[in-house]
Design a protein around this motif. Structure first.
Motif, PDB file in Angstrom:
ATOM      1  N   PRO A 102       0.820  -1.187  -0.253  1.00  0.00           N
ATOM      2  CA  PRO A 102      -0.104  -0.216   0.242  1.00  0.00           C
ATOM      3  C   PRO A 102       0.769   1.143  -0.204  1.00  0.00           C
ATOM      4  N   TYR A 103       0.196   2.262  -0.625  1.00  0.00           N
ATOM      5  CA  TYR A 103       1.626   3.278  -0.724  1.00  0.00           C
ATOM      6  C   TYR A 103       1.415   4.257   0.117  1.00  0.00           C
ATOM      7  N   GLY A 104       0.232   4.140   2.279  1.00  0.00           N
ATOM      8  CA  GLY A 104       0.564   4.201   2.401  1.00  0.00           C
ATOM      9  C   GLY A 104       0.623   6.435   2.298  1.00  0.00           C
ATOM     10  N   LEU A 105       1.438   7.208   2.962  1.00  0.00           N
ATOM     11  CA  LEU A 105       1.519   8.477   3.389  1.00  0.00           C
ATOM     12  C   LEU A 105       2.604   8.181   1.607  1.00  0.00           C
ATOM     13  N   SER A 106       2.902   7.720   1.178  1.00  0.00           N
ATOM     14  CA  SER A 106       4.547   8.327  -0.158  1.00  0.00           C
ATOM     15  C   SER A 106       3.411   8.100  -1.367  1.00  0.00           C
ATOM     16  N   PHE A 107       1.487   8.521  -1.022  1.00  0.00           N
ATOM     17  CA  PHE A 107       0.910   8.665  -2.012  1.00  0.00           C
ATOM     18  C   PHE A 107       0.698  10.100  -2.239  1.00  0.00           C
ATOM     19  N   PRO A 108       0.997  10.843  -3.507  1.00  0.00           N
ATOM     20  CA  PRO A 108       1.788  11.855  -3.620  1.00  0.00           C
ATOM     21  C   PRO A 108       0.533  13.088  -2.452  1.00  0.00           C
ATOM     22  N   VAL A 109      -0.148  13.816  -2.686  1.00  0.00           N
ATOM     23  CA  VAL A 109      -0.488  15.194  -2.599  1.00  0.00           C
ATOM     24  C   VAL A 109      -1.446  15.205  -3.392  1.00  0.00           C
ATOM     25  N   VAL A 110      -2.683  15.832  -3.395  1.00  0.00           N
ATOM     26  CA  VAL A 110      -3.964  15.427  -4.932  1.00  0.00           C
ATOM     27  C   VAL A 110      -4.742  16.449  -4.221  1.00  0.00           C
ATOM     28  N   THR A 111      -4.631  17.399  -4.915  1.00  0.00           N
ATOM     29  CA  THR A 111      -6.208  18.911  -4.786  1.00  0.00           C
ATOM     30  C   THR A 111      -7.674  18.207  -5.646  1.00  0.00           C
ATOM     31  N   ILE A 112      -8.492  19.717  -5.438  1.00  0.00           N
ATOM     32  CA  ILE A 112      -9.459  19.000  -5.684  1.00  0.00           C
ATOM     33  C   ILE A 112      -9.533  19.536  -7.588  1.00  0.00           C
ATOM     34  N   ARG A 113      -8.508  19.717  -7.863  1.00  0.00           N
ATOM     35  CA  ARG A 113      -8.049  20.228  -9.943  1.00  0.00           C
ATOM     36  C   ARG A 113      -7.572  19.001  -9.933  1.00  0.00           C
ATOM     37  N   TYR A 132      -6.080  12.624   3.548  1.00  0.00           N
ATOM     38  CA  TYR A 132      -5.502  13.448   2.052  1.00  0.00           C
ATOM     39  C   TYR A 132      -6.449  14.484   1.164  1.00  0.00           C
ATOM     40  N   LEU A 133      -7.875  13.481   2.038  1.00  0.00           N
ATOM     41  CA  LEU A 133      -9.188  14.902   2.058  1.00  0.00           C
ATOM     42  C   LEU A 133      -8.972  16.201   2.081  1.00  0.00           C
ATOM     43  N   VAL A 134      -8.817  15.390   3.032  1.00  0.00           N
ATOM     44  CA  VAL A 134      -8.392  17.311   4.082  1.00  0.00           C
ATOM     45  C   VAL A 134      -7.351  17.807   3.038  1.00  0.00           C
ATOM     46  N   ARG A 135      -6.391  17.573   3.138  1.00  0.00           N
ATOM     47  CA  ARG A 135      -5.327  18.532   2.309  1.00  0.00           C
ATOM     48  C   ARG A 135      -6.230  19.082   0.917  1.00  0.00           C
ATOM     49  N   ALA A 136      -6.735  17.994   0.512  1.00  0.00           N
ATOM     50  CA  ALA A 136      -6.921  18.858  -0.823  1.00  0.00           C
ATOM     51  C   ALA A 136      -7.853  20.176  -0.219  1.00  0.00           C
ATOM     52  N   ASN A 137      -8.498  19.643   0.602  1.00  0.00           N
ATOM     53  CA  ASN A 137     -10.107  20.551   0.192  1.00  0.00           C
ATOM     54  C   ASN A 137      -9.220  22.071   1.411  1.00  0.00           C
ATOM     55  N   GLN A 138      -7.998  22.022   2.018  1.00  0.00           N
ATOM     56  CA  GLN A 138      -7.088  22.928   2.575  1.00  0.00           C
ATOM     57  C   GLN A 138      -6.434  23.845   1.412  1.00  0.00           C
ATOM     58  N   LEU A 139      -6.090  23.410  -0.140  1.00  0.00           N
ATOM     59  CA  LEU A 139      -5.593  24.071  -0.570  1.00  0.00           C
ATOM     60  C   LEU A 139      -6.374  24.470  -1.539  1.00  0.00           C
TER      61      LEU A 139
END
Length: 392
Positions: A136-147, A304-311
């Motif tokens: 599993p990726y875990g936190l190695s998965f890249p940050v994603v955005t709403i875009r 990750y969803l939290v971060r996408a929304n924060q960005l």
């Protein structure tokens, strides 16, 4: 009973009458996907659902972009005996506000979808297997955005031969995707409806979102996101979902719950007087519902969803006005008057920015005692307006 309707709302499901449409989950696959931040994700799988028929010109497609804790199940049922239809079944279907006799309606599971353990969700995120490591990726998965959510939706649409939308409609996090669609791909979007939404995440909203991440990070089972071979951080995830549910509702709603006979408030008060380990009845009620939902969700995906929304800022150009300057869509904003999560001023700010830029925009407030969830469970109150807006 009031309690039953409340329980449905807290599950973030529509309490509206259920339709008879049967739907199936389909899968989109991309060998590679490049994120807005420049990272490459291999072997991306995303689920989607559709309702109605795509016409020969392929110009009758309406995209439904879902909210934070939802997936693409916007309407219909998977089987006739399903207890619940999709969350917006009240307005999507034959003869309804978003009329599937006329429109081809499509909804797509987001990347890092919160419901990663739900068999009816297909998503790629931290819980997915990294094809390069077999783990599993875990936190190695890249940050994603709403875009990124918008761009994977665009890839799904293009795979179906769709080159322009009739419109895009979304609630909450879905509203962010809807307005970003209009900003990023103005020639695709002639109509945009934002329900209980926002044009950007301001400092207050970003701090509120961080409250949802904190209990997960403090759960000892989280292990810096590396928990897939051990016990997941369910206590932290449950606490996060309790915060999310409370923020999505209203004080009036909670006080109504506590006043019903289903919650033994008096005995609860005696219990918490005698024992510090006991919780008030309303807190137990909230925790039980969060625990039920946590089983199908993934803690890292929530982060990750939290971060996408924060960005988020529509257009992703740093400033809202700059991001919205190329919008061509007619816009309709439907904020909830008592929303404590995405408060009405956020929708009003986006609406007023569009007007200042010379764009077409309307705003009508939703009423009801469900707060943010007025945009899900009580959306039918503006069904006629939505129908009229789409017909223009």
């Amino acid at each position: 009973m009031l309690y039953k309707s409340i329980a449905l709302a807290c599950l973030l499901l529509s309490a509206a009458p259920q339709g008879e449409t049967l739907v199936t989950k389909k899968q989109f696959h991309a060998d590679t996907f490049t994120t807005f931040g420049g990272s490459i994700i291999n072997d991306v799988k995303i689920g989607y659902e559709s309702y109605g028929k795509l016409n020969k010109q392929k110009d009758n497609a309406i995209l439904i972009t879902h909210y934070f804790s939802a997936n693409s199940h916007a309407a219909g049922k998977y089987a006739s005996d399903d207890p619940q239809a999709g969350y917006w079944d009240a307005i999507i279907g034959p003869g309804k506000a978003i009329d599937t006799d006329h429109y081809f309606v499509i909804s797509v599971d987001s990347l890092v979808n919160l419901n990663a353990n739900d068999p009816n969700t297909i998503t790629t995120g931290p819980a997915s297997i990294n094809p390069d490591t077999g783990k599993p990726y875990g936190l190695s998965f890249p940050v994603v955005t709403i875009r990124d959510f918008v761009n994977i939706q665009k890839a799904v649409l293009e795979s179906l031969g769709i080159k322009q939308l009739y419109g895009v409609v979304g609630a909450s996090m879905g509203s962010m995707q809807a307005i970003d669609w209009a900003a990023a791909y103005p020639d695709w979007v002639p109509r945009m409806i934002s329900v209980v939404g926002s044009g950007e995440t301001d400092d207050w909203s970003s701090s509120l979102l961080e409250q949802w991440a904190i209990p997960i990070r403090l759960d000892p089972n989280w292990r810096q996101g590396d928990y897939y071979a051990s016990s997941p951080p369910l206590e932290g995830l449950t606490a996060a979902l309790m915060f999310i549910t409370q923020a999505a509702l209203s004080p009036e709603f909670f006080n109504q719950v506590a006043s019903t006979s289903d919650i033994d408030h008096q005995s609860s008060q005696q219990a918490i007087l005698q024992d510090i380990h006991q919780s008030p009845a309303i807190v137990c009620w909230l925790r039980e519902r969060a625990q039920q939902r946590a089983r199908l969700m993934d803690a890292n995906h929530l982060l990750y969803l939290v971060r996408a929304n924060q960005l988020f800022v529509a257009g992703h150009q740093g400033e809202l006005a700059k991001g919205l300057q190329n919008v061509k869509a007619k816009s309709l904003f439907l904020p909830a008057s008592n929303d404590l999560l995405l408060m009405p001023y956020l929708a009003k700010r986006a609406h007023q920015t569009l007007l200042a830029l010379g764009k077409q925009s309307e705003l009508i407030e939703l009423e009801g005692n469900l707060g943010h969830l007025n945009g899900v469970s009580l959306i039918s109150q503006q069904g006629d307006k939505i129908k009229q807006f789409l017909a223009q």
